[in-house]
Enzyme design. Structure first.
Site, mmCIF file in Angstrom:
data_model
loop_
_atom_site.group_PDB
_atom_site.id
_atom_site.type_symbol
_atom_site.label_atom_id
_atom_site.label_comp_id
_atom_site.label_asym_id
_atom_site.label_seq_id
_atom_site.Cartn_x
_atom_site.Cartn_y
_atom_site.Cartn_z
ATOM 1 N N LYS A 54 0.807 -1.351 0.145
ATOM 2 C CA LYS A 54 0.017 0.060 -0.034
ATOM 3 C C LYS A 54 0.905 1.344 0.058
ATOM 4 O O LYS A 54 0.659 2.009 -0.793
ATOM 5 C CB LYS A 54 -0.808 -0.066 1.139
ATOM 6 N N GLN A 98 -4.596 -1.514 9.611
ATOM 7 C CA GLN A 98 -4.242 -3.133 8.912
ATOM 8 C C GLN A 98 -4.615 -3.962 10.261
ATOM 9 O O GLN A 98 -4.454 -3.939 11.015
ATOM 10 C CB GLN A 98 -2.689 -3.072 8.833
ATOM 11 N N ASP A 121 -11.112 3.232 3.455
ATOM 12 C CA ASP A 121 -11.388 1.529 3.329
ATOM 13 C C ASP A 121 -13.052 1.273 3.128
ATOM 14 O O ASP A 121 -13.588 0.322 2.589
ATOM 15 C CB ASP A 121 -11.054 0.842 4.505
#
Ligand code: NAP
Length: 298
Positions: A54, A98, A121
């Protein structure tokens, strides 16, 4: 005739090139770039490798990127305080946590603490609700469903009035993609059916699908005789079915019998190299969108 292969690897590059241009345009116009923070708690190898990818992608686009790695012992209270710091940081437009988090921390409590306007997200209940409402409200579609929809649109598949069958009803893939395809709008307007383990005639439903989206996590679940000739098949499944002794890498398989299916459908995504590469790409897209929104629009 063999189906057209919808390559996520190729599409990823096209989208990243478009985003890079947009970031340059943003810099020229506002003097600023999108800011993304990736919070990692502990250093489990799988999480480190996801986060590294990422960060690498964000940097390649010229984002302001912060990797914030915290000790596995961080308290829930301290993690919530850290999120609050980034919630109010004007240089940050996207906050990523995460997962999974250590057992002493409540995942939901942490995810729900993110400012919904920085939740790139798309997991915050406010953003789940916005997806349900649709239209301009849906600012952060969750990344895997967003990648699926982008692949359907970019492959030139007609969605308006199409019969879409979604295999799977998870919160991260099945349910959101079903809602997104049923909304009014471009790349949607479909008639959607969701099927799952309690569905009576799985094969019968799949056979009707102009667009078949499979997210079950069962290798080769979808048999070639379940596929409508000429349809578009999006295989989201990623299943480890063995180990390549030469490379030491896992052998991956989708939820669809790809070799047989490609002789029947019109378009199909491979595994690997299909939906997988699109997820991080859509995360970057959401972050650019968030930055524009924070800067007052394009
Ligand atoms: P999940 O939470 O395990 O959900 C699987 C869904 O499939 C459930 O709704 C389940 O039904 C249904 N299902 C399972 N077996 C079935 C069967 N035999 N017949 C009909 N329905 C069945 O999985 P997920 O998180 O959505 O992930 C699905 C797959 O996509 C996995 O292989 C995962 O690795 C992959 N994935 C890939 C990406 C990516 O490429 N970026 C991202 C996310 C997930 P019930 O609800 O009735 O149990």
């Amino acid at each position: 005739m063999s189906a057209e292969i919808i390559s996520g690897t190729k599409m990823r590059q096209e989208i990243l090139d478009e985003l890079k241009k947009e970031v340059d345009e943003m810099k020229a116009k506002t003097g600023k770039v999108p800011g993304l923070v990736t919070i990692l708690v502990g250093e489990t190898p799988a999480s480190v490798s996801y986060v590294t990818l990422k960060i690498k992608t964000a940097k390649s686009l010229g984002f302001h990127e912060i990797q914030d790695t915290q000790s596995v012992d961080i308290t829930e209270e301290d993690l919530l305080a850290l999120i609050e710091k980034y919630n109010t940081d004007p240089e940050i437009h996207g906050i990523l946590i995460q997962l999974p988090l250590p057992k002493h921390i409540d995942d939901n409590k942490v995810l729900n603490a993110i400012n919904p306007d920085k939740d790139v997200d798309g997991f915050h209940p406010v953003n789940v609700g916005r997806i349900m409402i649709g239209g301009d409200e849906a600012i952060f579609p969750p990344c895997t469903p967003a990648g699926i929809q982008e692949m359907i649109v970019r492959s030139g598949t007609e969605t308006s009035g199409a019969e879409v069958v979604v295999v799977g009803r998870s919160n991260i893939v099945g349910k959101p993609i079903a809602i997104m395809m049923a909304q009014k709008g471009v790349g949607a307007n479909s008639t959607v059916t969701i099927v799952h383990t309690r569905t009576k005639d799985l094969a019968g439903h799949c056979k009707r699908a102009d667009i078949l989206i499979v997210a079950a996590g069962v290798p080769d679940l979808v048999k070639p005789e379940w596929i409508k000739p000429g349809s578009t098949v999006i295989d989201v499944g990623v299943n480890r079915v063995g180990m390549n002794e030469k490379t030491g890498k896992a052998i991956l398989k989708g939820d669809v019998d790809f070799e047989a299916a490609k002789e029947i459908c019109g378009k199909i995504t491979p595994v690997p190299g299909g939906v997988g590469p699109m997820t991080i790409t859509m995360l970057m897209k959401n972050t650019v969108k968030s930055a524009w929104k924070h800067f007052g629009g394009k």
